[in-house]
Design an enzyme around this catalytic site. Structure first.
Site, PDB file in Angstrom:
ATOM      1  N   GLU A 226      -4.790  -4.876  10.746  1.00 14.95           N
ATOM      2  CA  GLU A 226      -3.496  -4.436  10.745  1.00 14.95           C
ATOM      3  C   GLU A 226      -3.740  -3.033  12.730  1.00 14.95           C
ATOM      4  O   GLU A 226      -4.153  -2.352  12.592  1.00 14.95           O
ATOM      5  CB  GLU A 226      -3.531  -2.374   9.918  1.00 14.95           C
ATOM      6  CG  GLU A 226      -3.705  -3.775   8.839  1.00 14.95           C
ATOM      7  CD  GLU A 226      -2.724  -2.162   7.794  1.00 14.95           C
ATOM      8  OE1 GLU A 226      -1.751  -2.817   6.336  1.00 14.95           O
ATOM      9  OE2 GLU A 226      -3.377  -1.594   7.244  1.00 14.95           O
TER      10      GLU A 226
ATOM     11  N   SER B 110       4.231  -2.293   9.980  1.00 16.13           N
ATOM     12  CA  SER B 110       5.522  -1.975   9.986  1.00 16.13           C
ATOM     13  C   SER B 110       6.139  -3.518   9.712  1.00 16.13           C
ATOM     14  O   SER B 110       7.058  -3.956   9.970  1.00 16.13           O
ATOM     15  CB  SER B 110       5.828  -1.789  11.456  1.00 16.13           C
ATOM     16  OG  SER B 110       5.662  -0.651  12.221  1.00 16.13           O
TER      17      SER B 110
ATOM     18  N   HIS C 106      -9.166   1.328   5.490  1.00 24.23           N
ATOM     19  CA  HIS C 106      -7.671   0.989   5.621  1.00 24.23           C
ATOM     20  C   HIS C 106      -8.207   2.208   7.405  1.00 24.23           C
ATOM     21  O   HIS C 106      -9.077   3.332   7.306  1.00 24.23           O
ATOM     22  CB  HIS C 106      -6.740   1.530   5.060  1.00 24.23           C
ATOM     23  CG  HIS C 106      -5.341   1.386   5.954  1.00 24.23           C
ATOM     24  ND1 HIS C 106      -5.201   2.688   5.907  1.00 24.23           N
ATOM     25  CD2 HIS C 106      -4.403   0.264   5.546  1.00 24.23           C
ATOM     26  CE1 HIS C 106      -3.977   2.508   6.438  1.00 24.23           C
ATOM     27  NE2 HIS C 106      -3.691   1.463   6.047  1.00 24.23           N
TER      28      HIS C 106
ATOM     29  N   GLU D 156      -5.931   4.275   7.934  1.00 21.95           N
ATOM     30  CA  GLU D 156      -5.773   6.230   8.148  1.00 21.95           C
ATOM     31  C   GLU D 156      -7.393   6.838   6.741  1.00 21.95           C
ATOM     32  O   GLU D 156      -7.699   7.986   7.540  1.00 21.95           O
ATOM     33  CB  GLU D 156      -5.027   6.314   6.795  1.00 21.95           C
ATOM     34  CG  GLU D 156      -3.761   5.805   7.939  1.00 21.95           C
ATOM     35  CD  GLU D 156      -2.801   5.282   7.081  1.00 21.95           C
ATOM     36  OE1 GLU D 156      -2.873   5.297   5.702  1.00 21.95           O
ATOM     37  OE2 GLU D 156      -1.448   5.146   7.887  1.00 21.95           O
TER      38      GLU D 156
ATOM     39  N   GLY E  79       3.017   2.507  10.573  1.00 21.73           N
ATOM     40  CA  GLY E  79       4.029   3.234  10.608  1.00 21.73           C
ATOM     41  C   GLY E  79       5.234   3.715  11.571  1.00 21.73           C
ATOM     42  O   GLY E  79       5.980   5.018  11.783  1.00 21.73           O
TER      43      GLY E  79
ATOM     44  N   LYS F 136       0.004   4.490   0.180  1.00 22.72           N
ATOM     45  CA  LYS F 136      -0.958   5.514   0.473  1.00 22.72           C
ATOM     46  C   LYS F 136      -0.486   6.529  -0.144  1.00 22.72           C
ATOM     47  O   LYS F 136      -0.404   6.927  -1.258  1.00 22.72           O
ATOM     48  CB  LYS F 136      -0.036   5.640   1.470  1.00 22.72           C
ATOM     49  CG  LYS F 136      -0.233   4.230   2.422  1.00 22.72           C
ATOM     50  CD  LYS F 136       0.787   3.897   3.897  1.00 22.72           C
ATOM     51  CE  LYS F 136      -0.191   2.609   5.059  1.00 22.72           C
ATOM     52  NZ  LYS F 136       0.311   3.504   6.192  1.00 22.72           N
TER      53      LYS F 136
ATOM     54  N   ASN G 131       1.038  -1.472  -0.076  1.00 27.32           N
ATOM     55  CA  ASN G 131      -0.062  -0.469  -0.146  1.00 27.32           C
ATOM     56  C   ASN G 131       0.652   0.966  -0.040  1.00 27.32           C
ATOM     57  O   ASN G 131       1.543   1.446   1.201  1.00 27.32           O
ATOM     58  CB  ASN G 131      -0.785  -0.383   1.571  1.00 27.32           C
ATOM     59  CG  ASN G 131      -1.579   1.191   1.631  1.00 27.32           C
ATOM     60  OD1 ASN G 131      -1.872   2.436   0.638  1.00 27.32           O
ATOM     61  ND2 ASN G 131      -2.537   1.276   2.524  1.00 27.32           N
TER      62      ASN G 131
HETATM   63  P1  13P Z   1       3.770   0.410   7.495  1.00 29.34           P
HETATM   64  O1  13P Z   1       3.749  -1.088   6.785  1.00 29.34           O
HETATM   65  O2  13P Z   1       3.880   1.616   6.991  1.00 29.34           O
HETATM   66  O3  13P Z   1       3.392  -0.268   8.907  1.00 29.34           O
HETATM   67  O4  13P Z   1       1.907   0.400   7.223  1.00 29.34           O
HETATM   68  C1  13P Z   1       0.901  -0.834   7.336  1.00 29.34           C
HETATM   69  C2  13P Z   1       0.010  -0.223   6.458  1.00 29.34           C
HETATM   70  O5  13P Z   1      -1.329   0.551   6.865  1.00 29.34           O
HETATM   71  C3  13P Z   1      -0.476  -0.980   5.454  1.00 29.34           C
HETATM   72  O6  13P Z   1      -1.731  -0.992   4.977  1.00 29.34           O
END
Ligand code: 13P
Length: 252
Positions: A169, A214, A99, A101, A175, A14, A12
């Site tokens: 997640e 992560s 997601h 976010e 992150g 983002k 992803n």
């Molecule tokens: P990270 O791998 O950067 O922690 O992000 C995970 C994520 O939100 C994938 O959708």
């Protein structure tokens, strides 16, 4: 096991990546040889702007392209949105919905996520439905309750193992460099498997359950061998071909 889900490692991107970043996709496609393809599906979800160029750049490769979100309707007066139908038309195969976010930044509810997942399936694409608890929820001992609620209200009522993927997640692992212990991942993925089997009788066992938060080359081997983990949803470590392929190579 005939019913056993085929692993999927999905990236992803983002809101990252300019046109020049598409070279990473060619490098991934080159490293994704037949031996690896026989073991695992690979998918990258770039910003929607790059879906069509990515698909044409990858013509002939097994590396799939997906989207990070969509509207729940196929078309209409919804400025700035894109539909699952458009995503399919651009040549993508998967859409991430729900997601954390999007749930946080855009106030998306599980009911909205469900309608998006249904739109994705109606367009003939695979929906990757994301769930996960916050740190406060985990500390309060409510992780299963929160994830159970999200699953119940976010997954399509007629979801099928072939066109639905669940990504767990934990919000606090995204992150941050933090990850749950393998035992915690095993507990949660076992719970998700059970819950999906209850919600979608006959489908739960075949659903691919991804872990996200992560994931990197250093921890992928440990996380991917946990029971009921059928792959990863990778953020930061999916931007560079070398990092992403090091994770995928765990399945080699
Ligand atoms: P990270 O791998 O950067 O922690 O992000 C995970 C994520 O939100 C994938 O959708």
């Amino acid at each position: 096991m005939a019913n056993s889900p085929r692993p999927l490692v999905a990236g992803n991107w983002k809101m990252n990546g300019l046109k020049a970043s598409l070279v990473e996709l060619s490098a991934m496609a080159k490293a994704y040889d037949a031996a690896l393809h026989s073991k695992v599906d690979l998918l990258i979800c770039p910003p929607s702007l790059w879906i069509a160029p990515a698909v044409s750049q990858l013509a002939g490769s097994a590396l799939a392209i997906g989207a990070q979100d969509c509207h729940f309707l196929p078309q209409g007066a919804h400025t700035g949105d894109i539909s699952a139908l458009m995503i399919k038309d651009a040549g993508a195969s998967h859409v991430i919905v729900g997601h954390s976010e999007r749930r946080t930044d855009h106030g998306e509810t599980s009911a909205l996520v469900k309608s998006k997942a249904e739109a994705v399936n109606a367009a003939g694409l695979v929906a990757i439905v994301c769930v996960g608890e916050t740190q406060a929820e985990r500390q309060a001992g409510r992780a299963n309750e929160v994830v159970g609620e999200q699953l119940q209200h976010s997954i399509p009522a007629d979801g099928k193992a072939k066109t639905l993927v669940i990504a767990y997640e934990p919000v606090w692992a995204i992150g941050t460099g933090l990850t749950p212990t393998a035992a915690d991942v095993a507990d949660m993925h076992g719970f998700i498997r059970q819950t999906c089997e209850r919600l979608l009788p006959g489908q739960g066992q075949g659903l691919a359950l991804l872990y996200g938060g992560s994931v990197k080359a250093q921890n992928a081997a440990e996380l991917m061998q946990v029971a009921n983990v059928n792959g990863a949803l990778v953020g930061g470590a999916s931007l560079k071909a070398s990092d992403f392929m090091a994770i995928a190579d765990v399945y080699r």
